[in-house]
Design an enzyme around this catalytic site. Structure first.
Site, PDB file in Angstrom:
ATOM      1  N   LYS A 124     -57.837  18.138  20.993  1.00  0.00           N
ATOM      2  CA  LYS A 124     -57.052  19.228  20.391  1.00  0.00           C
ATOM      3  C   LYS A 124     -56.793  20.319  21.426  1.00  0.00           C
ATOM      4  O   LYS A 124     -55.678  20.839  21.536  1.00  0.00           O
ATOM      5  CB  LYS A 124     -57.792  19.785  19.161  1.00  0.00           C
ATOM      6  CG  LYS A 124     -57.859  18.770  18.013  1.00  0.00           C
ATOM      7  CD  LYS A 124     -58.787  19.207  16.875  1.00  0.00           C
ATOM      8  CE  LYS A 124     -58.884  18.100  15.822  1.00  0.00           C
ATOM      9  NZ  LYS A 124     -59.770  18.437  14.690  1.00  0.00           N
ATOM     10  N   GLN A 132     -64.493  22.498  13.332  1.00  0.00           N
ATOM     11  CA  GLN A 132     -64.565  21.041  13.264  1.00  0.00           C
ATOM     12  C   GLN A 132     -65.633  20.598  12.261  1.00  0.00           C
ATOM     13  O   GLN A 132     -66.753  21.112  12.257  1.00  0.00           O
ATOM     14  CB  GLN A 132     -64.859  20.471  14.663  1.00  0.00           C
ATOM     15  CG  GLN A 132     -64.817  18.955  14.753  1.00  0.00           C
ATOM     16  CD  GLN A 132     -63.430  18.366  14.524  1.00  0.00           C
ATOM     17  OE1 GLN A 132     -62.407  19.011  14.736  1.00  0.00           O
ATOM     18  NE2 GLN A 132     -63.393  17.118  14.077  1.00  0.00           N
ATOM     19  N   ASP A 174     -56.030  24.030   9.470  1.00  0.00           N
ATOM     20  CA  ASP A 174     -56.516  22.774   8.902  1.00  0.00           C
ATOM     21  C   ASP A 174     -56.092  22.612   7.439  1.00  0.00           C
ATOM     22  O   ASP A 174     -56.210  21.527   6.874  1.00  0.00           O
ATOM     23  CB  ASP A 174     -58.049  22.724   8.968  1.00  0.00           C
ATOM     24  CG  ASP A 174     -58.555  21.848  10.105  1.00  0.00           C
ATOM     25  OD1 ASP A 174     -57.839  20.911  10.483  1.00  0.00           O
ATOM     26  OD2 ASP A 174     -59.665  22.111  10.596  1.00  0.00           O
TER      27      ASP A 174
HETATM   28  N1  GUN Z   1     -63.177  16.266  10.830  1.00  0.00           N
HETATM   29  C1  GUN Z   1     -62.464  15.152  10.518  1.00  0.00           C
HETATM   30  N2  GUN Z   1     -61.163  15.455  10.372  1.00  0.00           N
HETATM   31  C2  GUN Z   1     -61.045  16.769  10.589  1.00  0.00           C
HETATM   32  C3  GUN Z   1     -59.935  17.663  10.580  1.00  0.00           C
HETATM   33  O1  GUN Z   1     -58.784  17.313  10.326  1.00  0.00           O
HETATM   34  N3  GUN Z   1     -60.232  18.963  10.857  1.00  0.00           N
HETATM   35  C4  GUN Z   1     -61.479  19.388  11.129  1.00  0.00           C
HETATM   36  N4  GUN Z   1     -61.667  20.680  11.364  1.00  0.00           N
HETATM   37  N5  GUN Z   1     -62.533  18.591  11.143  1.00  0.00           N
HETATM   38  C5  GUN Z   1     -62.298  17.282  10.881  1.00  0.00           C
END
Ligand code: GUN
Length: 314
Positions: free
Chosen positions: A53, A97, A120
């Site tokens: 990311k 995350q 998110d």
């Molecule tokens: N863990 C698995 N998928 C995601 C996501 O799309 N965003 C975040 N922050 N954590 C995750």
């Protein structure tokens, strides 16, 4: 005839090209959208995701902050980090995350993120807006699936869409987005009686369960569009033999590496489906692209600019 393969990396590149133009225009007017990613602890898979990311931000010229508090961080400490990011003007998007370590109350943390910076789409306010049919910031993976469908010319309106899996991150928002796009939507889950009855009626089948190769050819209507959201690393040779029985190259790779990534859809579904996303290289690349798109969108919205653009859809 085997299914048309819907290449997520190509679609991602298209979106990046559009975003790059949009970001250049914003930067020429003095705005540099920025993302803050918070990774608590040392989960190896999460480390890879967060690094990707941040790399995407750097590639596109977005501001980026990568915070890595230790695995024993408390809820109060993480809350303080989130509040500081909420207050920073150079941060347009905040991503915490998941999964978080067990001592942290994830619900409290996700609710503390400023909904205007919730790239998110996990904040209850943004989920509520999606339910109401006026989506603002929406979860990246289901948003990426919609982009694949739209950009591949798959008709959604009046289609029978079946979502397998009901997670807050994928299944539920996926069903809502498809409904918003005028599909007729059913959601199947672990307690569904006779799921095949539903999946065989699907024009669009989205599998998001994290169960490798759960969807087999008999579950699929001939010609259907099948979207595979699952990404599971498998290490059991017997399981690999079963899943990759007709994919000699992938079986060979498994034997060489001792592991492989498998989707929720058995590769043999390619013989029945009309179109299919591969794993890897299908939905995965879109998830990060939509995070970038959401960050740009949040930057625009926070400054009272128009939200829509080619690369940052509703
Ligand atoms: N863990 C698995 N998928 C995601 C996501 O799309 N965003 C975040 N922050 N954590 C995750």
């Amino acid at each position: 005839m085997p299914a048309r393969i819907l290449d997520g990396t190509l679609i991602r590149d298209q979106i990046y090209a559009e975003l790059a133009q949009e970001i250049a225009a914003l930067r020429s007017s003095g705005i540099r959208p920025g993302l803050a990613a918070v990774l608590v602890g040392n989960d190896p898979a999460s480390q890879i995701y967060v690094r990707s990311k941040i790399a995407a931000c750097q590639q596109l010229g977005l501001g980026n902050i990568h915070l890595t508090p230790s695995a024993n961080t408390t809820t109060a400490e993480l809350l303080a980090i989130v509040r500081e990011l909420n207050a920073r003007d150079d941060v347009d998007g905040i991503l915490v995350q998941l999964p978080l370590p067990p001592q942290i109350d994830a619900k409290i943390i996700l609710e503390a993120v400023d909904p205007a910076k919730d790239v998110d789409g996990f904040h209850p306010m943004n989920i509520g807006k999606l339910v109401e049919g006026r989506p603002n910031l929406v979860a990246c993976t289901p948003l990426g699936v919609m982009e694949i469908l739209r950009r591949s010319g798959i008709p959604i309106e009046s289609a029978n869409a079946v979502v397998v899996g009901r997670s807050n991150i994928v299944g539920k928002p996926m069903a809502l987005l498809l409904m918003q796009a005028n599909a007729t939507v059913a959601v199947c889950h672990s307690k569904t009686r006779d799921p095949r009855k539903f999946t065989r009626e699907a024009d669009i089948l989205v599998a998001a369960t994290g169960r490798p190769a759960l969807i087999v050819p008999d579950d699929v209507k001939p010609g259907a569009t099948v979207i595979d959201v699952g990404v599971t690393r498998i290490t059991d040779p017997q399981q690999a033999e079963k899943i990759f029985a007709h994919s000699p190259e992938r079986l060979e790779k498994f034997r060489k590496n001792g592991s492989a990534v498998a989707g929720d859809v058995h590769p043999d579904v390619a013989q029945v489906a009309g179109a299919l996303t591969p794993v890897p290289g299908g939905v995965g690349p879109l998830t990060i692209a939509m995070l970038m798109s959401n960050t740009v969108k949040a930057a625009r919205l926070r400054r009272g600019l128009r939200a829509e653009s080619a690369a940052s859809p509703r």
